[in-house]
Scaffold this motif. Sequence first.
Motif, short mmCIF file in Angstrom:
data_model
loop_
_atom_site.label_atom_id
_atom_site.label_comp_id
_atom_site.label_asym_id
_atom_site.label_seq_id
_atom_site.Cartn_x
_atom_site.Cartn_y
_atom_site.Cartn_z
N UNK A 271 65.42 -97.21 33.24
CA UNK A 271 64.18 -96.84 32.58
C UNK A 271 64.78 -95.89 31.37
N UNK A 272 63.88 -96.00 29.95
CA UNK A 272 64.25 -95.37 28.88
C UNK A 272 62.87 -94.43 28.48
N UNK A 273 62.88 -93.23 28.10
CA UNK A 273 61.87 -92.47 27.79
C UNK A 273 62.27 -91.72 26.47
N UNK A 274 61.36 -91.90 25.72
CA UNK A 274 61.49 -91.11 24.36
C UNK A 274 60.76 -89.81 24.38
N UNK A 275 61.34 -88.79 24.11
CA UNK A 275 60.78 -87.42 24.30
C UNK A 275 60.74 -86.86 22.70
N UNK A 276 59.51 -86.61 22.36
CA UNK A 276 59.60 -86.11 20.91
C UNK A 276 59.04 -84.48 20.98
N UNK A 277 59.66 -83.72 20.33
CA UNK A 277 59.19 -82.32 20.39
C UNK A 277 58.17 -82.02 19.31
N UNK B 7 55.57 -78.76 17.28
CA UNK B 7 55.09 -77.27 17.74
C UNK B 7 53.57 -77.49 18.02
N UNK B 8 53.40 -77.12 19.32
CA UNK B 8 54.40 -76.72 20.34
C UNK B 8 53.86 -77.52 21.75
N UNK B 9 54.36 -78.77 21.78
CA UNK B 9 54.33 -79.70 22.87
C UNK B 9 55.25 -80.92 22.83
N UNK B 10 55.13 -81.55 24.22
CA UNK B 10 56.14 -82.59 23.94
C UNK B 10 55.26 -83.93 24.29
N UNK B 11 55.67 -85.04 23.52
CA UNK B 11 55.28 -86.26 23.49
C UNK B 11 56.18 -87.33 24.15
N UNK B 12 55.85 -88.17 24.92
CA UNK B 12 56.64 -89.08 25.76
C UNK B 12 56.30 -90.54 25.39
N UNK B 13 57.17 -91.27 25.47
CA UNK B 13 56.84 -92.69 25.00
C UNK B 13 57.88 -93.55 26.17
N UNK B 14 57.24 -94.40 26.97
CA UNK B 14 57.96 -95.23 27.61
C UNK B 14 58.24 -96.50 27.27
N UNK B 15 59.74 -96.51 26.50
CA UNK B 15 59.79 -97.92 25.60
C UNK B 15 59.85 -98.97 26.31
N UNK B 16 60.12 -99.03 27.64
CA UNK B 16 60.12 -100.44 28.25
C UNK B 16 58.81 -101.09 28.61
N UNK B 17 57.74 -100.26 28.20
CA UNK B 17 56.11 -100.72 28.24
C UNK B 17 55.55 -100.90 26.97
N UNK C 128 61.05 -92.71 38.16
CA UNK C 128 61.46 -93.35 39.62
C UNK C 128 62.80 -92.70 40.27
N UNK C 129 62.77 -92.13 41.58
CA UNK C 129 64.15 -91.41 41.86
C UNK C 129 65.16 -92.51 42.09
N UNK C 130 66.36 -91.83 42.06
CA UNK C 130 67.69 -92.78 42.81
C UNK C 130 67.72 -93.85 41.57
N UNK C 131 67.27 -93.72 40.26
CA UNK C 131 67.37 -94.64 39.28
C UNK C 131 67.79 -94.14 38.05
N UNK C 132 68.70 -94.54 37.07
CA UNK C 132 69.45 -93.98 35.85
C UNK C 132 68.26 -94.05 35.03
N UNK C 133 67.97 -92.89 34.37
CA UNK C 133 67.03 -92.58 33.40
C UNK C 133 67.58 -92.33 32.28
N UNK C 134 67.34 -92.95 30.93
CA UNK C 134 67.94 -92.52 29.65
C UNK C 134 66.69 -91.81 29.10
#
Length: 230
Positions: free
Chosen positions: A95-101, A103-113, A145-151
Amino acid sequence: MAHPSQLGFQDAASPVMEELLHFHDHALMIVFLISTLVLYIIVAMVSTKLTNKYILDSQEIEIIWTILPAMILILIALPSLRILYLMDEINDPHLTVKAMGHQWYWSYEYTDYEDLNFDSYMVPTQDLTPGQFRLLETDHRMVVPMESPVRVLVSAEDVLHSWAVPALGVKMDAVPGRLNQTAFITARPGVFYGQCSEICGANHSFMPIVVEAVPLEHFENWSSLMLEDT
């Protein structure tokens, strides 16, 4: 999760963090033994009036106190380099998740979807429910997901941020115009808290990170629900 008056690290939730804890104990024991030896020598030199000429001028002792520190440094450096390479290793992430910082919150993008992204804001104190932690809870958690490599691809939109989750042994700077990457594997299900670790302005203390590790089946159900909502 850290607790008041805690002296040590948080419990490890990833293999890399377990390695870091073992290395910390290894290095701390070496420092403790060196400190004890130096303290003993200082006390012995101050408290006795006797003088040993072989200590004052001895080539053998000079050889020993040159070679011994070099061997100790090697004992510290080799495990350290091993962990550094382990932390940089990213093999076939599930799984690959893009985390963008921001001011002042985070946004997440699941690039596999195709269309799975959301913003994650801190929950104000007055809106907290029983069991939630002040200044650490968010309205949307990053679910993996647990026990899965996450980038995790980390970047920022405005100023420097830092995406850090201590229990997972992860800390990566978010730099505007630059895409950094890190990876982790959660060894067990749970909720793991972190905070921005780079001073980024007035509300730097109010942009927490919450990673929730769940079984794969639950993650698939969560992703389906999120896609339906969007």
